[in-house]
Every structure is written in structure tokens, then in C-alpha cells.
Design a protein around this motif. Structure first.
Motif, short mmCIF file in Angstrom:
data_model
loop_
_atom_site.label_atom_id
_atom_site.label_comp_id
_atom_site.label_asym_id
_atom_site.label_seq_id
_atom_site.Cartn_x
_atom_site.Cartn_y
_atom_site.Cartn_z
N ASN A 112 117.47 51.00 57.82
CA ASN A 112 116.96 50.46 56.62
C ASN A 112 115.58 50.07 56.59
O ASN A 112 115.09 49.50 57.35
N VAL A 113 115.00 50.32 55.38
CA VAL A 113 113.67 50.08 54.99
C VAL A 113 113.74 48.90 54.06
O VAL A 113 113.89 49.47 52.97
N ASP A 114 113.62 47.77 54.36
CA ASP A 114 113.64 46.66 53.24
C ASP A 114 112.21 46.65 52.55
O ASP A 114 111.31 46.05 53.14
N LYS A 115 112.28 46.76 51.30
CA LYS A 115 111.12 46.68 50.39
C LYS A 115 110.46 45.30 50.51
O LYS A 115 109.24 45.26 50.36
N GLU A 116 111.38 44.22 50.49
CA GLU A 116 110.85 42.86 50.40
C GLU A 116 109.96 42.57 51.84
O GLU A 116 108.72 42.10 51.53
N ILE A 117 110.58 43.00 52.63
CA ILE A 117 110.05 42.47 54.11
C ILE A 117 108.68 43.54 54.37
O ILE A 117 107.64 43.02 54.71
N TRP A 118 108.88 44.57 53.66
CA TRP A 118 107.68 45.72 53.59
C TRP A 118 106.47 45.17 52.64
O TRP A 118 105.19 45.27 53.06
N SER A 119 106.86 44.61 51.74
CA SER A 119 105.91 44.24 50.85
C SER A 119 105.22 43.06 51.45
O SER A 119 103.71 43.05 51.23
N ALA A 120 105.78 42.19 52.19
CA ALA A 120 105.05 41.14 52.76
C ALA A 120 104.28 41.63 53.84
O ALA A 120 102.98 41.32 54.11
N GLU A 121 104.85 42.73 54.48
CA GLU A 121 104.06 43.40 55.48
C GLU A 121 102.81 43.76 55.16
O GLU A 121 101.74 43.90 55.72
N ALA A 122 102.75 44.73 53.96
CA ALA A 122 101.65 45.32 53.22
C ALA A 122 100.63 44.36 53.16
O ALA A 122 99.46 44.63 53.34
N ALA A 123 100.97 43.07 52.63
CA ALA A 123 100.03 42.00 52.33
C ALA A 123 99.53 41.74 53.48
O ALA A 123 98.34 41.27 53.59
N ASP A 124 100.17 41.45 54.58
CA ASP A 124 99.71 41.24 55.88
C ASP A 124 98.61 42.01 56.37
O ASP A 124 97.38 41.73 56.99
N ILE A 125 98.78 43.44 56.09
CA ILE A 125 98.28 44.56 56.89
C ILE A 125 96.74 44.36 56.17
O ILE A 125 95.78 44.63 56.59
N GLU A 126 96.95 44.16 54.63
CA GLU A 126 95.59 43.87 53.91
C GLU A 126 94.82 42.86 54.65
O GLU A 126 93.46 43.37 54.79
N GLU A 127 95.22 41.92 54.86
CA GLU A 127 94.49 40.72 55.46
C GLU A 127 93.83 41.25 56.73
O GLU A 127 92.58 41.01 57.04
N PHE A 128 94.95 41.75 57.55
CA PHE A 128 94.39 42.16 58.76
C PHE A 128 93.14 43.25 58.86
O PHE A 128 92.40 43.10 59.50
N PHE A 129 93.27 44.30 57.91
CA PHE A 129 92.31 45.18 57.62
C PHE A 129 90.91 44.68 57.33
O PHE A 129 90.01 45.42 57.53
N LYS A 130 90.92 43.57 56.71
CA LYS A 130 89.72 42.75 56.29
C LYS A 130 88.85 42.58 57.59
O LYS A 130 87.75 42.69 57.25
N LYS A 131 89.38 42.36 58.51
CA LYS A 131 88.61 42.13 59.67
C LYS A 131 87.53 43.11 60.06
O LYS A 131 86.45 42.90 60.63
N PHE A 132 87.94 44.50 59.97
CA PHE A 132 87.12 45.39 60.11
C PHE A 132 86.14 45.96 59.15
O PHE A 132 85.10 46.76 59.63
N GLY A 133 86.03 45.08 57.91
CA GLY A 133 84.97 45.24 57.30
C GLY A 133 84.53 46.64 56.69
O GLY A 133 85.61 47.52 56.68
N ASP A 134 83.41 47.21 56.87
CA ASP A 134 83.01 48.22 56.55
C ASP A 134 83.30 49.52 57.41
O ASP A 134 83.16 50.56 57.13
N LYS A 135 83.73 49.05 58.47
CA LYS A 135 83.98 50.05 59.44
C LYS A 135 85.58 50.40 59.38
O LYS A 135 86.07 51.40 60.31
N LEU A 136 86.28 49.84 58.66
CA LEU A 136 87.63 50.42 58.46
C LEU A 136 87.47 51.76 57.72
O LEU A 136 87.05 52.03 56.47
#
Ligand code: OXD
Ligand code: MN
Length: 586
Positions: A546-570
Motif C-alpha cells: 500500500n502507498v499511503d497518500k498522506e504519508i507520501w505527501s509529508a514525504e514529498a514536502a520533506d524531499i522538497e526541503e532536502f533537495f534545497k540543500k543542493f541549490g542550483d546543482k540539483l
């Protein structure tokens, strides 16, 4: 042993720095290694174990403050901080050399300098790379002689070439506050001081085969990954190869040496181990991705290894093995660790060498205690283990330890999406590194501690490799053996039964299995994973997938934050994948 000018000049320079009493070149002969073992036993550096029960095996204890990799004290000393990127500690190379040389200065006084010529990959193969490690530790010499190919042949293969990696290891006084594991990717140099723990001092492994090699791979168009390599043979005798990245102590060794469930064994399925920790992968003449294991042994986590979880690993440790920080059974002069069996020895010393009461509630072996075992001991070692061109990879698998978010298995939509799946990997931390255990952290491709350059560029390199591979690219999957139910029990039996998931993966590679699309990728159709003979109901499997949409929405927000680390190298491809994921989750 060598007339290579670059090698001799560097040894001379280092000799003047560390000031050893004598210099010994490791020729790789059994006679020389045996003499070193005897010397280590004499000084107490190693304990010789019961020759009948564990022939050629030894026990070693590290300092109590020196039991795991120290990520906080591991540095990439590239010219600029930007080149090391946001996921690495950085030090200016000139400052780092000065600091390290000050620490190393005179530190071999009264000691011997051992010169270890070693090859990562079969000696002489065009894909192998050579390193020279200088060390003042016999334990390091003996471990390197198991984990890599060492000796005179390596110097012969090197000839006059200047293409080799320098590695200086100084035990010094094992001072925690002066412990540094430094990499100079632009100089092909590694310097490690004040540690005696494997991951910090066996410089061929994490330091060279991952941190330095990942940088070389980016520049030379290949990949150095924290991956096991296994071959799955079907009843027709066809073998398909899988490379899988999991963070440290998440079961790579167990998966690499998996024994199929009885039903599959009877049908003729077999798993062959090519490697349990590191894969060097290149595009072959046929356009496919080919992988070699640059190592020659296993530096495995002992606790939890037993006849059920990994009989092949256990067999691998029954001769010619060095155990580190496990329990010493004094009656039998053998070793023990938590999870080996239900009979802890009554008369024993714990990993610190103290009298240990097995009923006292304290662990006897350190959670990150290890065995260093020769690959040739492994009953399921692949016949391709020594092949210089390696094995063709059909599937790449990512995985981590996640209680809830990740389903048992899912397939990425394509290579680019697969790179995204790898880049958003997260896992609960383990005892393989110092620091808190059980905390979820982002660990892209299981490489966060091992990528030797800017991780944004590393993602770009993955995307680039995919473009070169085109339709010959392996398919990319993600697995999670560690999903928990609401009572905190593992929902999937794991171990040998993971083969059921590998079968689905390989069937998908051949277009033979059905799948259901979810916002994060494709999961098996309801009857896609064979459950026969398992105590797992269809409902539990549905829950596992099962892929829980609520958990994954929180995960997506967290990924967005994580990706910011890489700046324009992402790479923009990865931000696009994130946008699409968010849209699919709506
Ligand atoms: C290892 C690790 O030792 O990843 O393989 O820590
Ligand atoms: Mn590892």
C-alpha cells in the motif's frame, strides 16, 4: 619489490615524515602473512582462536572509543567547499595536509612501516585500480590481505605508471579528538589518523573504492556504488544479475548470499554472490551496464548473522577470518555474538575484554562487531567473482529501513524516475557509524557517507549514465523489507523469502509480470508476489504494497526541503520528478 619512481619517492617522503624504525613491503606471501599473525599474537594485538574449530581465525579488539566509521570526522578536501558539496565535511587541502602532517609527524617512531600494494579488482584487469597503503598496524595489513588483492603482483601490474592511489594510515594514539579520515580526490590521496576501526583504516574500502572512486567514475564515465551484486539462477540455468544499494547494516550481505526458500531450491533456483558492499559499474562493449566487485572479502556485521539469517556468511567465517569486537568464549577459545544462537557462553569476555555475564543484560559483542572473511570461503561465491569484465546488470535495486512509508517493492517508471527514487532514499540509522541509531535520515543511493564530491553532480552523473545506456539501461526498483505493523512487528519475513520479491523484479525486467500504477511507481499486482508456503496473508501483502497518500505527501514536502540543500546543482530533471510526484499525490 618495485622500481616505480613515483611510488618510491612518496614512500621516502612519508618515511621522513612518520619516522618508522623499519620498513616492510608486503609481498602477499603466506609465509610473510603467517609471520605477521604470529607477531600480532605475541604482542596481544590479536588472539589466535581454536585451530580445530576455527582454523586460521583470530580475534581483535579495537579501542573502546573506536568502534565505527566516524562520519563527523570524515572530510573531502577538494580545492573548494562547493566541490565537496553540502553532504560532505570539507577542509581546505593545504590546511588539511598541514594539520594531518603535524599529527602524523614522528608517529611511527618505534614502529614498523608496512607498505601494502593492493589492487581493487582482479590484479591486472583493465578495470582494476591500484592503491598503496602505508600503515603501522599489523591488523590493517592482515585485513587488507583479506579484503583486497595484495602483494608483489600488484607492483608488477603497476609497472612505472603514476596512476595509483596514495593512502597513509597512522594509528597514533587512537585519540578521538584527533581522529581524521581525509580524502584528497584531486590528488588521489587518503590520510587516516588516530583510528584502528576497519571502515576508517582499510583504505581500499570506503575511502578508495567509494569516495575516491566515485569521483574518478564521474570524470571517467563509470560508477562506484555502495551496492551488493548477486546472480539469480533460474531452473533453466539462466543467471540474471542484480545490483542493490542499501545503507550500512541494512542486510546487503544477507541479500547477496541469500538461500532460496525450499520450494524454489527444489525447483533449481540458486543465488550467487558477486559482492556484498561495493560495485564498480561500466558500460560494456554491448552497451549494457557491467559490474565488478572491487573487493576480495567481506567485512560483515557479526550480530544477527546465524545459520538461519545467513548460513553462507557464517560458513565464510569458519576459517581464515579476523573477528573484531565480538565475545570471546574462553572455554572453547571460539567467538560468539548476539543473534548467533541461543547459547551464549558462560565463561566469556565481552568485546572490551572484560569478564562478561551472559545473563547480566549487557550485550557481549559490540552492535557493530565485524568479521573479515575471504570471499573464496563463501559457498555461493559466483564463478564470475574474479572475472575482469564483471557481470551484466538487469536490475538496480534501492532500499532502506523504513517502518511505514516505503512499500515492500515498487518499480520506477523509467531511468530518470529511478534516479529520483534513489535520490530520495531515506533509512533509519544503524550502528555502522557513530551517532544516534534508528533516526530516519536521507541517504541517496546509500551513498551519503561515501560520495566523494558534490551530490548534485553525482545525481547528474547518474542521469548522464542513463542517457548513454538508453534502452539497454537496467530497470530500477525500490524495496523495503522492514515495514512494521501497528504493533511494531515486521510484516515481511525477509531473508530467503526476499527471493520472491527478486523474482518479481526479474520478471518485470523481462516484461513477464503485471503491475499496478501508484503515485510513486509500479507495485506488483494482487497475486504478483508468490506467497505459497509463507505465513503472510493476501491482506498483509496488500498492506505491504500500500502507498499511503498522506504519508507520501509529508514525504514529498520533506524531499522538497532536502533537495534545497543542493541549490542550483540539483538536476532540473529531479525537481521535475518531484513536481510530478506531488501532482500524482493530489
Ligand atoms: C560497511 C559500512 O562497513 O557501510 O560496509 O559501514
Ligand atoms: Mn557498506
Amino acid at each position: 619489490m618495485t622500481t616505480n619512481k613515483s611510488v618510491l619517492a612518496w614512500i621516502e617522503e612519508m618515511k621522513n615524515l612518520v619516522n618508522p624504525d623499519s620498513v616492510v613491503f608486503i609481498d602477499g606471501s603466506e609465509a610473510q602473512l603467517e609471520a605477521l599473525r604470529a607477531q600480532a599474537v605475541k604482542t596481544g594485538e590479536m588472539i589466535k582462536l581454536n585451530e580445530e574449530k576455527l582454523p586460521g581465525c583470530y580475534l581483535h579488539r579495537t579501542a573502546v572509543n573506536d568502534v565505527a566509521r566516524v562520519e563527523g570526522r570524515t572530510f573531502i578536501c577538494a580545492k573548494t567547499k562547493e566541490a565537496a558539496g553540502p553532504t560532505n565535511n570539507w577542509m581546505d587541502p593545504a590546511e588539511a595536509y598541514k594539520m594531518l602532517y603535524d599529527i602524523a609527524k614522528g608517529s611511527y617512531a618505534g614502529r614498523t612501516m608496512y607498505v601494502i600494494p593492493y589492487s581493487m579488482g582482479p590484479v591486472g584487469s583493465e578495470f582494476s585500480k591500484i592503491g598503496i597503503e602505508l600503515t603501522d598496524s599489523i591488523y590493517v595489513v592482515l585485513n587488507m590481505a583479506i579484503m583486497t588483492r595484495v602483494g608483489e603482483d600488484v607492483f608488477k601490474a603497476l609497472g612505472d605508471s603514476e596512476d595509483w592511489i596514495k593512502g597513509l594510515h597512522c594509528k597514533c594514539n587512537i585519540e578521538e579528538e584527533n581522529r581524521y579520515i581525509c580524502h584528497f580526490p584531486e590528488d588521489n590521496t587518503i590520510i587516516s589518523v588516530n583510528s584502528g576501526y576497519g571502515g576508517n583504516v582499510l583504505l581500499g574500502k570506503k575511502c578508495f573504492a567509494l569516495r575516491i572512486a566515485s569521483f574518478l567514475g564521474k570524470n571517467e564515465g563509470w560508477m562506484a556504488e555502495h551496492m551488493l551484486i548477486l546472480g539469480l539462477e533460474n531452473p533453466k540455468g539462466e543467471i540474471k544479475y542484480i545490483a542493490a544499494a542499501f545503507p550500512s547494516a541494512c542486510g546487503k550481505t544477507n541479500l547477496a548470499m541469500l538461500i532460496p526458500p525450499e520450494k524454489y531450491r527444489k525447483m533449481g533456483y540458486k543465488v550467487w554472490c558477486v559482492g556484498d558492499d561495493i560495485a564498480w559499474m561500466r558500460i560494456g562493449e554491448d552497451g549494457r551496464l557491467w559490474a565488478v566487485n572491487p573487493e576480495n572479502g567481506f567485512f560483515g556485521v557479526a550480530p544477527g548473522t546465524n545459520v538461519k539469517s545467513n548460513p553462507n556468511a557464517l560458513s565464510s567465517t569458519q576459517s581464515g577470518t579476523i573477528f573484531t569486537n565480538v565475545v570471546h568464549n574462553l572455554d572453547e577459545n571460539t567467538v560468539w555474538w548476539e543473534g548467533l544462537d541461543k547459547n551464549p557462553p558462560k565463561n566469556a569476555l565481552n568485546w572490551k575484554g572484560e569478564k562478561w555475564d551472559c545473563e547480566g543484560g549487557e550485550k557481549g559483542a559490540h552492535p557493530n562487531s565485524r568479521f573479515t572473511a575471504p570471499a573464496k570461503n563463501c559457498p555461493c561465491i559466483s564463478s564470475e567473482f574474479d572475472s575482469s569484465k564483471g557481470v551484466p546488470i538487469s536490475a538496480i535495486v534501492f532500499g532502506g529501513r523504513r517502518a511505514k512509508a516505503a512499500p515492500l517493492v515498487y518499480q520506477s517508471r523509467d531511468w530518470q524516475h529511478g534516479v529520483f527514487v534513489g535520490s530520495v532514499m531515506a533509512s533509519e540509522t544503524t550502528a555502522a557509524a557513530t551517532g544516534a541509531v534508528g533516526v530516519v535520515r536521507h541517504d541517496p543511493m546509500a551513498m551519503i557517507p561515501f560520495c566523494g564530491y558534490h551530490m548534485g553532480e553525482y545525481f547528474a552523473h547518474w542521469l548522464e549514465m542513463g542517457k548513454k545506456l538508453g534502452d539497454k539501461a537496467p530497470k530500477i526498483f525500490n524495496v523495503n523489507w522492514f515495514r512494521l505493523d501497528d504493533e511494531g512487528n515486521f510484516m515481511w519475513p525477509g531473508f530467503g523469502d526476499n527471493m520472491r520479491v527478486l523474482n518479481w523484479i526479474l520478471d518485470r525486467c523481462e516484461g513477464k509480470a503485471d503491475a499496478v500504477e501508484t503515485p510513486i511507481g509500479y507495485v506488483p499486482a494482487a497475486d504478483g508476489i508468490d506467497l505459497e508456503g509463507l505465513d503472510v496473508s493476501k491482506e498483509t501483502l496488500a498492506e505491504l504494497l500500500n502507498v499511503d497518500k498522506e504519508i507520501w505527501s509529508a514525504e514529498a514536502a520533506d524531499i522538497e526541503e532536502f533537495f534545497k540543500k543542493f541549490g542550483d546543482k540539483l538536476p532540473k530533471e529531479l525537481s521535475a520528478e518531484l513536481c510530478e510526484l506531488k501532482a500524482r499525490l493530489k
